[in-house]
Scaffold this active site. Structure first.
Site, short mmCIF file in Angstrom:
data_model
loop_
_atom_site.label_atom_id
_atom_site.label_comp_id
_atom_site.label_asym_id
_atom_site.label_seq_id
_atom_site.Cartn_x
_atom_site.Cartn_y
_atom_site.Cartn_z
N ASP A 100 0.50 -0.99 -0.33
CA ASP A 100 0.27 0.09 0.00
C ASP A 100 1.24 0.74 -0.09
OD1 ASP A 100 -2.33 1.56 0.52
OD2 ASP A 100 -3.20 -0.23 1.30
N ILE B 96 -8.90 -3.51 2.44
CA ILE B 96 -7.42 -4.86 3.25
C ILE B 96 -6.49 -4.76 1.46
CG2 ILE B 96 -8.96 -5.30 4.62
CD1 ILE B 96 -9.50 -7.52 2.70
N LYS B 97 -6.83 -4.24 0.83
CA LYS B 97 -5.97 -4.78 -0.22
C LYS B 97 -4.86 -6.26 -0.21
CE LYS B 97 -4.57 0.02 -1.88
NZ LYS B 97 -5.07 0.01 -0.92
N ARG B 98 -5.83 -7.51 -0.20
CA ARG B 98 -4.97 -8.92 0.19
C ARG B 98 -4.95 -9.55 -1.21
NH1 ARG B 98 -5.23 -7.30 3.95
NH2 ARG B 98 -5.69 -8.38 6.14
#
Lengths: 285, 285
Positions: A100, B96-98
């Site tokens: 991120d 959460i950018k998983r």
């Protein structure tokens, strides 16, 4: 440097990384059906595995997804597992694959290099570029931490983006080049960098290509066992010496399934760890 | 389809997404120095913001990193915030950018589409390809959930990989093409897919390029305010109608800093939300 410690553990014990990808269904019945809380059950399972393998392996990888899927209780077990790995003097890798922008990456650094979820290494996803990686550098300079950057994964879907060609070079080689470059500031006594790379075992030829390009990169190597990788695939990769740790999750932590539901489950887990150690050592000779 | 609900909220209220990237330092002193636990303080701050903006905005985005950085207590506040957003009838996006292999993505689906951390949408990182994305599809078919896939981020480091050229097309356009293709199965009544895309506001020309290529993609748009994006950048993007929600985090939730340390802090937050609404509406006309 933490990478020197990991390297020595890999050489002295074995280059095995045990993946504690713990699901409730992996627990033997005596534990699953006990009166304990979910937190206690998961932690107890992990603790038994650690107690019965720590003399054989280099480190433990804890995949946070499986703990998150059990909610807050799962994350309590995650936190206790990391603390227990440290207490036993072992190295932990938090498999969180975070990626991120810098202010968010700073928060992830705080979250996973200190406090409740402190680990020695974390895995990161570099898709957003250098400013999603550099916030972790201060922990690598000062606080003996390290990262493993995703370079080349061994799943089918890796063809969608990682294999795309940029002037004859696949995207993953561009990522490998950045890992090489960014890692130069964190090279330890043994010649490896605390900025390591994740490269799957499934494509041995590409692994060698990456390895030749990245002489200082230490690898976290998934894909052994359940995902198809074998000891013989490691032969070429380790021919000049150990340059990574090989993760096995299901291959080790479900060794007892179908065989026992009582406390003897750890014997099967230890045996599979010994088998893997032998498999790797056979091919190292 | 959840995307229809989000679209209508964006049209009826405003296309604003409030980013609850809550740090302790953002709390006004009356709350920060109270006797409450960290969990209570963080939750109370978020609750006040939600109570004073829900009639003005489309949805709330909760960046998990900031909660993780406060350990288990932070995650309790995260969980309560998501539940409260739902209780108020609003839509939540878990940032959460998983991104991980299928068995792990399945665990993330369980973790973030149900239980303690249930959200309406999650953000995902597609670097590992289709099998890191498809495990979420069952929730999109059956359980009214959605995902926003990272396509083009607006940070400096995005040049490292996203801008690399593959036969004259940048990597991010390849990702946009996949979002288009994979999203076709989840198109709602309003013509948008529950598989949306994250595209930063910083590069308006590229945004239009992506938009033209992805007629069914609804966008989560970071980069407004603190990151440099302005209302006028939205003019072209929204010229055929609203096609996304624009996130503002610090621009809204730190509106009171330097102005008040008491309960009146929410007035400043509401005012900045109104200002942003006006800024966007001016350019929509």
């Amino acid at each position: 440097m933490i990478i020197d410690r990991l390297y020595r553990e890999a050489v002295e014990k074995s280059p095995i990384c045990v993946g504690l990808d713990t699901k409730l269904e992996y627990l033997p019945k005596y534990l699953l059906e006990s009166d304990k809380s979910i937190e206690e059950k998961i932690f107890e399972f992990n603790k038994q595995i650690i107690d019965n393998t720590f003399d054989l392996v280099a480190c433990y990888k804890v995949q946070i997804a499986f703990y998150e899927s059990l909610g807050l209780e799962g994350l309590k077990a995650y936190s206790r597992t990391l603390k227990y790995i440290k207490e036993k003097g072992k190295i932990s890798i938090a498999d969180i694959k975070r990626g991120d922008i810098s202010s968010t990456a700073e928060a992830y650094g705080k979250a996973h290099f200190q406090g409740d979820f402190e680990a020695d290494f974390i895995t990161i996803n570099p898709y957003m570029g250098i400013d999603s990686v550099s916030p972790y550098f201060e922990y690598m300079d000062n606080e003996e931490k390290g990262i493993f950057m995703l370079i080349r994964t061994s799943n089918k879907g890796s063809e969608d983006f990682q294999e795309l060609l940029i002037e004859d070079k696949p995207v993953f080689m561009k990522v490998a080049e950045k890992a090489n470059k960014w890692g130069k500031s964190f090279i330890g006594k043994e010649g490896f960098s605390s900025l390591g790379g994740v490269v799957g075992l499934t494509y041995p030829e590409e692994f060698l290509q990456i390895k030749n390009n990245n002489p200082n990169t230490f690898f976290l190597i998934p894909g052994y066992g359940a995902q198809g990788g074998k000891g013989e695939d490691i032969k070429e990769i380790f021919k000049d010496g150990i340059c990574g740790v090989i993760n096995s999750s299901r291959g080790i932590i479900t060794a007892h399934k179908g065989k026992t539901e009582d406390k003897s489950f750890v014997n099967f887990i230890r045996q599979n760890t010994l088998n893997m150690k032998e498999d790797i050592e056979n091919w190292q000779r």
